[in-house]
Design a protein around this motif. Structure first.
Motif, short mmCIF file in Angstrom:
data_model
loop_
_atom_site.label_atom_id
_atom_site.label_comp_id
_atom_site.label_asym_id
_atom_site.label_seq_id
_atom_site.Cartn_x
_atom_site.Cartn_y
_atom_site.Cartn_z
N THR A 89 0.82 -1.22 0.00
CA THR A 89 0.00 0.00 0.00
C THR A 89 0.85 1.26 0.00
O THR A 89 0.58 2.20 -0.76
CB THR A 89 -0.93 -0.01 1.22
OG1 THR A 89 -0.15 -0.15 2.43
CG2 THR A 89 -1.93 -1.14 1.13
N LEU A 103 -0.85 -0.20 -4.01
CA LEU A 103 -1.87 -1.22 -4.26
C LEU A 103 -2.99 -1.11 -3.23
O LEU A 103 -2.79 -0.64 -2.11
CB LEU A 103 -1.24 -2.61 -4.21
CG LEU A 103 -0.12 -2.89 -5.20
CD1 LEU A 103 0.42 -4.31 -4.99
CD2 LEU A 103 -0.59 -2.71 -6.63
N ASP A 104 -4.17 -1.58 -3.63
CA ASP A 104 -5.32 -1.60 -2.73
C ASP A 104 -5.13 -2.71 -1.70
O ASP A 104 -4.86 -3.86 -2.06
CB ASP A 104 -6.60 -1.82 -3.55
CG ASP A 104 -7.86 -1.68 -2.70
OD1 ASP A 104 -7.76 -1.63 -1.46
OD2 ASP A 104 -8.95 -1.63 -3.30
N THR A 105 -5.31 -2.38 -0.42
CA THR A 105 -5.11 -3.36 0.64
C THR A 105 -6.00 -4.58 0.46
O THR A 105 -5.59 -5.72 0.74
CB THR A 105 -5.39 -2.74 2.02
OG1 THR A 105 -4.61 -1.55 2.17
CG2 THR A 105 -5.09 -3.70 3.15
N SER A 106 -7.19 -4.37 -0.05
CA SER A 106 -8.13 -5.48 -0.19
C SER A 106 -7.68 -6.51 -1.23
O SER A 106 -8.13 -7.65 -1.20
CB SER A 106 -9.52 -4.95 -0.56
OG SER A 106 -9.47 -4.29 -1.82
N THR A 107 -6.79 -6.10 -2.12
CA THR A 107 -6.32 -7.03 -3.15
C THR A 107 -5.06 -7.79 -2.73
O THR A 107 -4.68 -8.75 -3.39
CB THR A 107 -6.01 -6.27 -4.45
OG1 THR A 107 -4.92 -5.36 -4.22
CG2 THR A 107 -7.23 -5.48 -4.92
#
Length: 256
Positions: free
Chosen positions: A141, A146-150
Protein backbone atom coordinates in the motif's frame (compact mmCIF):
# COMPACT_ATOMS: atom_id res chain seq x y z
CA UNK A 1 93.36 -89.39 -49.88
CA UNK A 2 92.88 -91.58 -52.94
CA UNK A 3 89.84 -93.82 -53.02
CA UNK A 4 90.67 -97.55 -53.32
CA UNK A 5 90.44 -98.91 -56.85
CA UNK A 6 88.09 -101.61 -55.59
CA UNK A 7 85.30 -98.94 -55.22
CA UNK A 8 82.66 -99.66 -57.89
CA UNK A 9 81.74 -97.23 -60.59
CA UNK A 10 78.84 -94.85 -59.80
CA UNK A 11 75.68 -95.46 -61.76
CA UNK A 12 72.03 -94.58 -61.29
CA UNK A 13 71.13 -91.75 -63.60
CA UNK A 14 70.97 -92.67 -67.27
CA UNK A 15 74.15 -91.54 -69.04
CA UNK A 16 76.07 -91.01 -65.75
CA UNK A 17 79.17 -93.21 -65.29
CA UNK A 18 82.17 -92.11 -63.18
CA UNK A 19 85.34 -93.90 -62.23
CA UNK A 20 86.30 -92.67 -58.71
CA UNK A 21 89.56 -94.67 -58.57
CA UNK A 22 91.92 -91.71 -58.80
CA UNK A 23 89.65 -88.90 -57.46
CA UNK A 24 89.74 -86.97 -54.25
CA UNK A 25 86.34 -86.74 -52.51
CA UNK A 26 85.83 -83.10 -53.35
CA UNK A 27 86.73 -83.67 -56.98
CA UNK A 28 84.42 -86.61 -57.11
CA UNK A 29 81.49 -84.54 -55.78
CA UNK A 30 82.19 -81.83 -58.30
CA UNK A 31 82.34 -84.36 -61.09
CA UNK A 32 79.05 -85.91 -60.00
CA UNK A 33 77.37 -82.48 -59.90
CA UNK A 34 78.69 -81.68 -63.39
CA UNK A 35 77.46 -84.99 -64.73
CA UNK A 36 74.06 -84.54 -63.09
CA UNK A 37 73.72 -80.99 -64.38
CA UNK A 38 74.31 -82.19 -67.94
CA UNK A 39 71.92 -85.12 -67.66
CA UNK A 40 68.45 -84.58 -69.24
CA UNK A 41 67.00 -87.31 -67.06
CA UNK A 42 68.22 -85.65 -63.87
CA UNK A 43 66.89 -82.31 -65.00
CA UNK A 44 63.50 -83.85 -65.61
CA UNK A 45 63.51 -85.58 -62.22
CA UNK A 46 64.66 -82.39 -60.45
CA UNK A 47 62.05 -80.27 -62.22
CA UNK A 48 59.33 -82.78 -61.33
CA UNK A 49 60.47 -82.92 -57.69
CA UNK A 50 60.57 -79.14 -57.36
CA UNK A 51 57.19 -78.81 -59.05
CA UNK A 52 55.61 -81.38 -56.69
CA UNK A 53 57.14 -79.68 -53.68
CA UNK A 54 55.95 -76.22 -54.75
CA UNK A 55 52.49 -77.57 -55.55
CA UNK A 56 52.25 -79.28 -52.18
CA UNK A 57 53.40 -76.13 -50.36
CA UNK A 58 51.01 -74.02 -52.42
CA UNK A 59 48.09 -76.32 -51.65
CA UNK A 60 48.93 -76.22 -47.95
CA UNK A 61 49.15 -72.42 -48.05
CA UNK A 62 45.86 -72.14 -49.97
CA UNK A 63 44.19 -74.44 -47.48
CA UNK A 64 45.34 -72.25 -44.65
CA UNK A 65 44.20 -69.12 -46.48
CA UNK A 66 40.77 -70.62 -47.13
CA UNK A 67 40.42 -71.59 -43.46
CA UNK A 68 41.44 -68.09 -42.38
CA UNK A 69 39.04 -66.56 -44.90
CA UNK A 70 36.23 -68.71 -43.50
CA UNK A 71 37.09 -67.62 -39.96
CA UNK A 72 37.32 -63.98 -41.11
CA UNK A 73 33.91 -64.26 -42.78
CA UNK A 74 32.41 -65.56 -39.54
CA UNK A 75 34.08 -62.75 -37.59
CA UNK A 76 32.76 -60.18 -40.07
CA UNK A 77 29.27 -61.61 -39.70
CA UNK A 78 29.54 -61.33 -35.92
CA UNK A 79 30.92 -57.78 -36.14
CA UNK A 80 28.16 -56.79 -38.53
CA UNK A 81 25.61 -58.22 -36.13
CA UNK A 82 27.22 -56.38 -33.22
CA UNK A 83 27.23 -53.12 -35.20
CA UNK A 84 23.53 -53.48 -35.92
CA UNK A 85 22.89 -54.26 -32.27
CA UNK A 86 24.96 -51.23 -31.26
CA UNK A 87 22.97 -48.99 -33.60
CA UNK A 88 19.74 -50.33 -32.12
CA UNK A 89 21.01 -49.81 -28.57
CA UNK A 90 22.17 -46.27 -29.38
CA UNK A 91 18.76 -45.50 -30.82
CA UNK A 92 17.08 -46.86 -27.68
CA UNK A 93 19.45 -44.85 -25.48
CA UNK A 94 18.70 -41.68 -27.42
CA UNK A 95 14.97 -42.31 -27.15
CA UNK A 96 15.35 -42.92 -23.42
CA UNK A 97 17.33 -39.69 -23.00
CA UNK A 98 14.70 -37.80 -24.97
CA UNK A 99 11.96 -39.19 -22.73
CA UNK A 100 14.02 -38.42 -19.64
CA UNK A 101 14.66 -34.84 -20.79
CA UNK A 102 10.97 -34.35 -21.47
CA UNK A 103 10.15 -35.72 -18.02
CA UNK A 104 12.72 -33.39 -16.44
CA UNK A 105 11.31 -30.44 -18.37
CA UNK A 106 7.81 -31.36 -17.28
CA UNK A 107 8.94 -31.74 -13.69
CA UNK A 108 10.64 -28.33 -13.81
CA UNK A 109 7.48 -26.78 -15.27
CA UNK A 110 5.38 -28.33 -12.52
CA UNK A 111 7.79 -27.13 -9.83
CA UNK A 112 7.70 -23.62 -11.27
CA UNK A 113 3.92 -23.79 -11.48
CA UNK A 114 3.67 -24.49 -7.74
CA UNK A 115 5.46 -21.16 -7.19
CA UNK A 116 3.15 -19.13 -9.40
CA UNK A 117 1.59 -17.35 -6.36
CA UNK A 118 4.93 -16.63 -4.65
CA UNK A 119 7.41 -13.78 -4.57
CA UNK A 120 10.70 -13.14 -2.82
CA UNK A 121 11.15 -9.87 -0.93
CA UNK A 122 14.67 -8.82 0.04
CA UNK A 123 15.80 -5.97 2.25
CA UNK A 124 13.13 -6.14 5.00
CA UNK A 125 14.90 -5.44 8.29
CA UNK A 126 14.61 -8.24 10.85
CA UNK A 127 13.12 -7.69 14.30
CA UNK A 128 11.82 -9.75 17.18
CA UNK A 129 8.19 -10.81 16.93
CA UNK A 130 7.91 -9.38 13.47
CA UNK A 131 4.65 -9.67 11.54
CA UNK A 132 5.93 -10.25 8.03
CA UNK A 133 2.45 -10.42 6.55
CA UNK A 134 1.69 -6.95 7.87
CA UNK A 135 5.09 -5.62 6.74
CA UNK A 136 4.53 -6.91 3.18
CA UNK A 137 0.98 -5.49 3.12
CA UNK A 138 2.35 -2.10 4.17
CA UNK A 139 4.91 -2.22 1.35
CA UNK A 140 2.07 -3.00 -1.09
CA UNK A 141 0.00 0.00 0.00
CA UNK A 142 2.67 2.54 1.00
CA UNK A 143 5.37 1.81 -1.62
CA UNK A 144 3.52 0.25 -4.54
CA UNK A 145 0.16 2.00 -4.26
CA UNK A 146 -1.87 -1.22 -4.26
CA UNK A 147 -5.32 -1.60 -2.73
CA UNK A 148 -5.11 -3.36 0.64
CA UNK A 149 -8.13 -5.48 -0.19
CA UNK A 150 -6.32 -7.03 -3.15
CA UNK A 151 -3.22 -8.01 -1.18
CA UNK A 152 -4.48 -11.37 -0.01
CA UNK A 153 -1.47 -12.97 1.71
CA UNK A 154 -1.55 -16.67 2.62
CA UNK A 155 1.72 -16.57 4.60
CA UNK A 156 5.12 -14.92 4.70
CA UNK A 157 8.31 -16.35 6.21
CA UNK A 158 12.05 -15.93 6.17
CA UNK A 159 14.33 -18.57 4.64
CA UNK A 160 17.60 -19.78 6.16
CA UNK A 161 19.41 -19.19 9.40
CA UNK A 162 20.18 -15.71 10.74
CA UNK A 163 23.29 -14.30 9.07
CA UNK A 164 26.44 -13.52 11.01
CA UNK A 165 26.80 -10.20 9.18
CA UNK A 166 23.30 -9.23 10.43
CA UNK A 167 22.01 -8.68 6.90
CA UNK A 168 18.28 -9.46 6.65
CA UNK A 169 17.29 -12.81 5.21
CA UNK A 170 14.98 -13.02 2.23
CA UNK A 171 11.23 -13.40 2.74
CA UNK A 172 9.01 -15.76 0.75
CA UNK A 173 5.49 -14.43 0.36
CA UNK A 174 2.71 -16.78 -0.66
CA UNK A 175 -0.51 -15.18 -1.88
CA UNK A 176 -3.88 -16.88 -2.06
CA UNK A 177 -4.09 -16.21 -5.81
CA UNK A 178 -1.71 -15.20 -8.62
CA UNK A 179 -3.24 -11.70 -9.01
CA UNK A 180 -1.52 -9.91 -6.08
CA UNK A 181 1.78 -11.54 -7.07
CA UNK A 182 1.37 -10.11 -10.59
CA UNK A 183 0.59 -6.68 -9.10
CA UNK A 184 3.77 -6.78 -7.02
CA UNK A 185 5.89 -7.70 -10.07
CA UNK A 186 4.30 -5.03 -12.28
CA UNK A 187 4.86 -2.24 -9.73
CA UNK A 188 8.23 -3.27 -8.25
CA UNK A 189 10.03 -0.55 -10.19
CA UNK A 190 8.51 1.90 -7.72
CA UNK A 191 10.87 0.42 -5.12
CA UNK A 192 13.94 1.68 -7.00
CA UNK A 193 16.21 3.58 -4.64
CA UNK A 194 14.93 1.73 -1.56
CA UNK A 195 16.52 -1.33 0.07
CA UNK A 196 13.47 -3.41 -0.83
CA UNK A 197 13.77 -5.76 -3.85
CA UNK A 198 10.96 -7.94 -5.19
CA UNK A 199 11.64 -10.99 -7.36
CA UNK A 200 9.70 -13.92 -8.71
CA UNK A 201 10.07 -17.22 -6.86
CA UNK A 202 12.07 -19.14 -9.46
CA UNK A 203 13.31 -22.72 -9.37
CA UNK A 204 17.06 -23.23 -8.98
CA UNK A 205 17.29 -24.08 -12.68
CA UNK A 206 15.50 -20.91 -13.75
CA UNK A 207 17.56 -18.80 -11.34
CA UNK A 208 20.75 -20.08 -12.96
CA UNK A 209 19.29 -19.62 -16.45
CA UNK A 210 18.35 -16.01 -15.67
CA UNK A 211 21.82 -15.31 -14.27
CA UNK A 212 23.62 -16.76 -17.30
CA UNK A 213 21.23 -14.98 -19.67
CA UNK A 214 22.01 -11.61 -18.09
CA UNK A 215 25.74 -12.29 -18.49
CA UNK A 216 25.53 -13.34 -22.16
CA UNK A 217 27.33 -11.11 -24.65
CA UNK A 218 24.33 -10.64 -26.96
CA UNK A 219 21.86 -9.77 -24.18
CA UNK A 220 21.15 -6.18 -23.12
CA UNK A 221 18.79 -7.11 -20.32
CA UNK A 222 16.97 -10.17 -18.98
CA UNK A 223 14.06 -10.75 -16.63
CA UNK A 224 11.47 -13.33 -15.61
CA UNK A 225 7.72 -13.32 -16.04
CA UNK A 226 5.38 -16.05 -14.83
CA UNK A 227 8.37 -18.32 -14.28
CA UNK A 228 9.73 -17.86 -17.81
CA UNK A 229 12.96 -16.12 -18.80
CA UNK A 230 13.03 -13.33 -21.38
CA UNK A 231 15.94 -11.43 -22.91
CA UNK A 232 16.37 -8.17 -24.77
CA UNK A 233 18.70 -9.14 -27.58
CA UNK A 234 21.37 -7.03 -29.29
CA UNK A 235 22.69 -8.48 -32.55
CA UNK A 236 24.91 -6.64 -35.04
CA UNK A 237 22.93 -5.03 -37.82
CA UNK A 238 19.54 -5.80 -36.28
CA UNK A 239 17.19 -3.78 -34.03
CA UNK A 240 16.92 -4.97 -30.45
CA UNK A 241 14.19 -7.51 -29.88
CA UNK A 242 12.78 -9.63 -27.03
CA UNK A 243 12.72 -13.40 -27.08
CA UNK A 244 12.09 -16.15 -24.51
CA UNK A 245 15.12 -18.15 -23.37
CA UNK A 246 14.77 -21.87 -22.72
CA UNK A 247 18.48 -22.75 -22.73
CA UNK A 248 21.78 -20.86 -22.99
CA UNK A 249 22.60 -22.98 -26.04
CA UNK A 250 19.90 -21.06 -27.92
CA UNK A 251 21.76 -17.80 -27.26
CA UNK A 252 25.09 -19.36 -28.21
CA UNK A 253 23.60 -20.39 -31.57
CA UNK A 254 22.36 -16.84 -32.24
CA UNK A 255 25.78 -15.44 -31.33
CA UNK A 256 27.57 -17.45 -34.05
Amino acid sequence: MPIPRSTPKLKGVKGLTLDPSDMELEDMVNAIVEELASSPTFKTLLHSCIERTITAKFNIAMGRIERHEAKLFQIEKKVDGKEKELVRLNRNVNLTFDKLNKMCDKSAELEQYTRRKNIWVFGIAESDREDLGRVVADIATDKLGLDTSTVDIEKAFRVGRPREDRKPRGVVVQFKSPKPKEDFIKNRRKLKGSPIVVKEDLTVHNQQLLKETKQHKIVENAWSKDGKIFALMKLDGRPSFVRPVVAIADLDTLAL
